[in-house]
Design a protein around this motif. Structure first.
Motif, PDB file in Angstrom:
ATOM      1  N   ARG A 170       0.824  -1.213   0.000  1.00  0.00           N
ATOM      2  CA  ARG A 170       0.000   0.000   0.000  1.00  0.00           C
ATOM      3  C   ARG A 170       0.859   1.265   0.000  1.00  0.00           C
ATOM      4  O   ARG A 170       0.398   2.338   0.412  1.00  0.00           O
ATOM      5  CB  ARG A 170      -0.940   0.025   1.221  1.00  0.00           C
ATOM      6  N   SER A 171       2.092   1.151  -0.472  1.00  0.00           N
ATOM      7  CA  SER A 171       2.984   2.312  -0.514  1.00  0.00           C
ATOM      8  C   SER A 171       2.386   3.411  -1.376  1.00  0.00           C
ATOM      9  O   SER A 171       1.759   3.141  -2.403  1.00  0.00           O
ATOM     10  CB  SER A 171       4.356   1.923  -1.063  1.00  0.00           C
ATOM     11  N   ARG A 172       2.610   4.659  -0.961  1.00  0.00           N
ATOM     12  CA  ARG A 172       2.127   5.831  -1.684  1.00  0.00           C
ATOM     13  C   ARG A 172       3.324   6.715  -2.040  1.00  0.00           C
ATOM     14  O   ARG A 172       4.354   6.693  -1.376  1.00  0.00           O
ATOM     15  CB  ARG A 172       1.123   6.609  -0.830  1.00  0.00           C
ATOM     16  N   ASN A 173       3.137   7.502  -3.084  1.00  0.00           N
ATOM     17  CA  ASN A 173       4.222   8.329  -3.578  1.00  0.00           C
ATOM     18  C   ASN A 173       4.819   9.249  -2.510  1.00  0.00           C
ATOM     19  O   ASN A 173       6.044   9.316  -2.371  1.00  0.00           O
ATOM     20  CB  ASN A 173       3.720   9.152  -4.780  1.00  0.00           C
ATOM     21  N   PRO A 174       4.017   9.995  -1.726  1.00  0.00           N
ATOM     22  CA  PRO A 174       4.631  10.938  -0.776  1.00  0.00           C
ATOM     23  C   PRO A 174       5.584  10.273   0.222  1.00  0.00           C
ATOM     24  O   PRO A 174       6.683  10.799   0.477  1.00  0.00           O
ATOM     25  CB  PRO A 174       3.419  11.557  -0.071  1.00  0.00           C
ATOM     26  N   GLU A 175       5.190   9.123   0.766  1.00  0.00           N
ATOM     27  CA  GLU A 175       6.054   8.467   1.749  1.00  0.00           C
ATOM     28  C   GLU A 175       7.322   7.932   1.094  1.00  0.00           C
ATOM     29  O   GLU A 175       8.431   8.091   1.620  1.00  0.00           O
ATOM     30  CB  GLU A 175       5.309   7.322   2.443  1.00  0.00           C
ATOM     31  N   LEU A 176       7.170   7.308  -0.075  1.00  0.00           N
ATOM     32  CA  LEU A 176       8.341   6.756  -0.758  1.00  0.00           C
ATOM     33  C   LEU A 176       9.275   7.881  -1.206  1.00  0.00           C
ATOM     34  O   LEU A 176      10.503   7.762  -1.109  1.00  0.00           O
ATOM     35  CB  LEU A 176       7.871   5.928  -1.959  1.00  0.00           C
ATOM     36  N   HIS A 177       8.708   8.968  -1.670  1.00  0.00           N
ATOM     37  CA  HIS A 177       9.492  10.158  -2.051  1.00  0.00           C
ATOM     38  C   HIS A 177      10.378  10.610  -0.906  1.00  0.00           C
ATOM     39  O   HIS A 177      11.580  10.860  -1.080  1.00  0.00           O
ATOM     40  CB  HIS A 177       8.510  11.263  -2.463  1.00  0.00           C
ATOM     41  N   ASP A 178       9.820  10.733   0.297  1.00  0.00           N
ATOM     42  CA  ASP A 178      10.584  11.245   1.435  1.00  0.00           C
ATOM     43  C   ASP A 178      11.683  10.273   1.860  1.00  0.00           C
ATOM     44  O   ASP A 178      12.794  10.698   2.220  1.00  0.00           O
ATOM     45  CB  ASP A 178       9.651  11.531   2.611  1.00  0.00           C
ATOM     46  N   VAL A 179      11.390   8.974   1.816  1.00  0.00           N
ATOM     47  CA  VAL A 179      12.406   7.968   2.166  1.00  0.00           C
ATOM     48  C   VAL A 179      13.578   8.035   1.189  1.00  0.00           C
ATOM     49  O   VAL A 179      14.751   8.031   1.597  1.00  0.00           O
ATOM     50  CB  VAL A 179      11.777   6.559   2.176  1.00  0.00           C
ATOM     51  N   LEU A 180      13.278   8.106  -0.090  1.00  0.00           N
ATOM     52  CA  LEU A 180      14.336   8.127  -1.104  1.00  0.00           C
ATOM     53  C   LEU A 180      15.116   9.438  -1.081  1.00  0.00           C
ATOM     54  O   LEU A 180      16.331   9.446  -1.301  1.00  0.00           O
ATOM     55  CB  LEU A 180      13.737   7.886  -2.481  1.00  0.00           C
ATOM     56  N   ALA A 181      14.434  10.553  -0.808  1.00  0.00           N
ATOM     57  CA  ALA A 181      15.128  11.839  -0.731  1.00  0.00           C
ATOM     58  C   ALA A 181      16.137  11.841   0.416  1.00  0.00           C
ATOM     59  O   ALA A 181      17.271  12.321   0.256  1.00  0.00           O
ATOM     60  CB  ALA A 181      14.127  12.967  -0.560  1.00  0.00           C
ATOM     61  N   ALA A 182      15.734  11.310   1.570  1.00  0.00           N
ATOM     62  CA  ALA A 182      16.654  11.249   2.714  1.00  0.00           C
ATOM     63  C   ALA A 182      17.815  10.300   2.432  1.00  0.00           C
ATOM     64  O   ALA A 182      18.969  10.585   2.771  1.00  0.00           O
ATOM     65  CB  ALA A 182      15.893  10.806   3.963  1.00  0.00           C
ATOM     66  N   LEU A 183      17.522   9.163   1.813  1.00  0.00           N
ATOM     67  CA  LEU A 183      18.576   8.203   1.479  1.00  0.00           C
ATOM     68  C   LEU A 183      19.548   8.802   0.471  1.00  0.00           C
ATOM     69  O   LEU A 183      20.764   8.625   0.574  1.00  0.00           O
ATOM     70  CB  LEU A 183      17.946   6.924   0.921  1.00  0.00           C
ATOM     71  N   GLY A 184      19.030   9.529  -0.510  1.00  0.00           N
ATOM     72  CA  GLY A 184      19.897  10.155  -1.493  1.00  0.00           C
ATOM     73  C   GLY A 184      20.861  11.148  -0.875  1.00  0.00           C
ATOM     74  O   GLY A 184      22.033  11.228  -1.275  1.00  0.00           O
ATOM     75  N   ALA A 234       0.409   6.135  -6.963  1.00  0.00           N
ATOM     76  CA  ALA A 234       1.631   6.597  -7.624  1.00  0.00           C
ATOM     77  C   ALA A 234       1.566   8.061  -8.018  1.00  0.00           C
ATOM     78  O   ALA A 234       2.564   8.774  -7.968  1.00  0.00           O
ATOM     79  CB  ALA A 234       1.899   5.753  -8.870  1.00  0.00           C
ATOM     80  N   PHE A 235       0.374   8.543  -8.396  1.00  0.00           N
ATOM     81  CA  PHE A 235       0.248   9.890  -8.937  1.00  0.00           C
ATOM     82  C   PHE A 235      -0.143  10.920  -7.879  1.00  0.00           C
ATOM     83  O   PHE A 235      -0.506  12.049  -8.222  1.00  0.00           O
ATOM     84  CB  PHE A 235      -0.774   9.900 -10.072  1.00  0.00           C
ATOM     85  N   GLU A 236      -0.055  10.559  -6.624  1.00  0.00           N
ATOM     86  CA  GLU A 236      -0.315  11.501  -5.525  1.00  0.00           C
ATOM     87  C   GLU A 236       0.983  12.200  -5.150  1.00  0.00           C
ATOM     88  O   GLU A 236       2.000  11.534  -4.959  1.00  0.00           O
ATOM     89  CB  GLU A 236      -0.862  10.741  -4.321  1.00  0.00           C
ATOM     90  N   PRO A 237       1.047  13.499  -5.019  1.00  0.00           N
ATOM     91  CA  PRO A 237      -0.008  14.475  -5.281  1.00  0.00           C
ATOM     92  C   PRO A 237      -0.038  14.970  -6.722  1.00  0.00           C
ATOM     93  O   PRO A 237      -0.980  15.621  -7.122  1.00  0.00           O
ATOM     94  CB  PRO A 237       0.356  15.612  -4.335  1.00  0.00           C
ATOM     95  N   TRP A 238       1.020  14.707  -7.485  1.00  0.00           N
ATOM     96  CA  TRP A 238       1.087  15.176  -8.874  1.00  0.00           C
ATOM     97  C   TRP A 238       1.356  14.005  -9.799  1.00  0.00           C
ATOM     98  O   TRP A 238       2.193  13.165  -9.463  1.00  0.00           O
ATOM     99  CB  TRP A 238       2.193  16.231  -9.043  1.00  0.00           C
ATOM    100  N   PRO A 239       0.670  13.905 -10.932  1.00  0.00           N
ATOM    101  CA  PRO A 239      -0.332  14.842 -11.448  1.00  0.00           C
ATOM    102  C   PRO A 239      -1.735  14.641 -10.887  1.00  0.00           C
ATOM    103  O   PRO A 239      -2.655  15.355 -11.273  1.00  0.00           O
ATOM    104  CB  PRO A 239      -0.305  14.545 -12.950  1.00  0.00           C
ATOM    105  N   GLY A 240      -1.891  13.694  -9.961  1.00  0.00           N
ATOM    106  CA  GLY A 240      -3.212  13.397  -9.432  1.00  0.00           C
ATOM    107  C   GLY A 240      -3.990  12.515 -10.402  1.00  0.00           C
ATOM    108  O   GLY A 240      -3.637  12.365 -11.568  1.00  0.00           O
ATOM    109  N   THR A 241      -5.051  11.877  -9.897  1.00  0.00           N
ATOM    110  CA  THR A 241      -5.908  11.052 -10.743  1.00  0.00           C
ATOM    111  C   THR A 241      -7.326  11.593 -10.692  1.00  0.00           C
ATOM    112  O   THR A 241      -7.754  12.157  -9.683  1.00  0.00           O
ATOM    113  CB  THR A 241      -5.893   9.586 -10.292  1.00  0.00           C
ATOM    114  N   PHE A 242      -8.073  11.402 -11.789  1.00  0.00           N
ATOM    115  CA  PHE A 242      -9.418  11.962 -11.857  1.00  0.00           C
ATOM    116  C   PHE A 242     -10.268  11.179 -12.845  1.00  0.00           C
ATOM    117  O   PHE A 242      -9.748  10.423 -13.687  1.00  0.00           O
ATOM    118  CB  PHE A 242      -9.365  13.434 -12.281  1.00  0.00           C
ATOM    119  N   PHE A 243     -11.580  11.344 -12.724  1.00  0.00           N
ATOM    120  CA  PHE A 243     -12.510  10.863 -13.740  1.00  0.00           C
ATOM    121  C   PHE A 243     -13.472  11.995 -14.045  1.00  0.00           C
ATOM    122  O   PHE A 243     -13.552  12.979 -13.301  1.00  0.00           O
ATOM    123  CB  PHE A 243     -13.272   9.609 -13.273  1.00  0.00           C
ATOM    124  N   GLU A 244     -14.182  11.871 -15.134  1.00  0.00           N
ATOM    125  CA  GLU A 244     -15.123  12.916 -15.535  1.00  0.00           C
ATOM    126  C   GLU A 244     -16.556  12.416 -15.420  1.00  0.00           C
ATOM    127  O   GLU A 244     -16.847  11.262 -15.748  1.00  0.00           O
ATOM    128  CB  GLU A 244     -14.827  13.368 -16.970  1.00  0.00           C
TER     129      GLU A 244
END
Length: 318
Positions: A170-184, A234-244
């Motif tokens: 259930r990984s989400r982009n924001p959490e994975l982003h922060d982990v990888l940024a700190a590791l980098g 994966a697309f949280e927060p950018w570009p986001g997902t939507f339907f019409e």
């Protein structure tokens, strides 16, 4: 081994980065005592409802907090003046993290030790602009950070360091982003201190993660529910997902695959709202929508959303 514990020589560096992902590395290099001769980032751009020019996160950090000189050229290719300025800095190395512009050969060749890129994937998998999105969308079991010595290709340079990070179910982009940024940031310090030997990237297994646009976030209900669930995360927060629906673009902020319907039940066409939760039929399986947002409104739980916007069972979403 943590880069923070290494006795690194004090190097004269340029830092090139723009978004939030780049910020931990600039902070770490500055805190470690390296001399940051110049910070390069994307130029200010109109943002928000007022379209006022906004500086990127690295620009704000460098000027407001660290007091570092910032350069924000709109282009580097063919920019001989910028090439000459960069060469004149007398750099030991340049550190690049999600800068947003490709460095031409005169800039790659200027630093004594070369240019080092911190990339959020296990290269050669997911070269390009959106590696975290791509790894989540593909359902990869792991991703990571690669530090490479840059060449003129797109993320094709030899590898200095690489660390893997697991991707949970259930990984989400924001959490994975922060982990990888700190590791980098940690790995950047280690690479500068240890000067590890490099190895060429493997010839096989290369994939590309191209830059995303807002249109890429549109949900196609004909696709598999598990894939659409990954896309939302994966697309949280950018570009986001939507339907019409009836001309309104409705953002999907959180969702999950729904339990399979009873076998006797006739399959509904993709995009059909199946119940009052709401659950939406997909090409395979169904997706339960948990948090939604209408244009100009606050994010809401699905229950709150449906009190003010009807999506009765049987509705077919665009």
């Amino acid at each position: 081994m943590s880069g923070a514990g290494l006795a690194a020589p004090r190097l004269r560096l340029a830092f090139l980065g723009s978004p939030d992902f780049s910020v931990p590395t600039l902070r770490a290099l500055h805190a470690a005592g390296h001399e940051i001769a110049a910070v390069y980032c994307q130029p200010p751009r109109p943002a928000g409802r007022g379209k006022h020019e906004a500086r990127c996160p690295v620009h704000r950090l460098a000027e407001e907090e660290l007091g570092l000189p910032v350069r924000a050229p709109a282009r580097l290719r063919g920019n001989a003046g910028e090439h000459a300025f960069f060469a004149g800095l007398g750099l030991d190395a340049a550190v690049v993290v999600a800068y947003g512009l490709i460095l031409p050969a005169p800039m790659l060749d200027a630093p004594r030790l070369g240019c080092f890129n911190i990339h959020a994937s296990l290269l050669p998998r997911w070269r390009g602009a959106a590696p975290i999105h791509a790894a989540l969308l593909a359902g990869d079991a792991e991703t990571g950070v690669t530090i490479m010595r840059m060449d003129e290709g797109l993320d094709t340079g030899p590898i200095l360091l690489q660390r893997a990070v697991p991707i949970g179910p259930r990984s989400r982009n924001p959490e994975l982003h922060d982990v990888l940024a700190a590791l980098g940031a940690e790995m950047a310090l280690e690479a500068l201190a240890a000067d590890p030997p490099s190895s060429p990237q493997p010839a096989e297994g290369a994939t590309t993660a191209p830059k995303l646009s807002k249109a890429d976030g549109k949900l196609d209900w004909r696709q598999d529910a598990a894939f659409l669930d990954r896309k939302v995360r994966a697309f949280e927060p950018w570009p986001g997902t939507f339907f019409e629906h009836e001309g309104t673009a409705i953002r999907v902020l959180e969702a999950e695959p729904a339990p399979a319907p009873p076998p006797a039940r006739a399959p509904a066409p993709p995009g059909t709202v199946l119940d009052g939760l709401p659950t939406v039929a997909c090409g395979t399986g169904a997706l339960r929508l948990l948090r939604l947002q209408r244009p100009g409104r606050a994010p809401m739980s699905a229950e709150e959303f449906l009190r003010g916007y009807a999506l009765p069972p049987g509705t077919v979403l665009g």
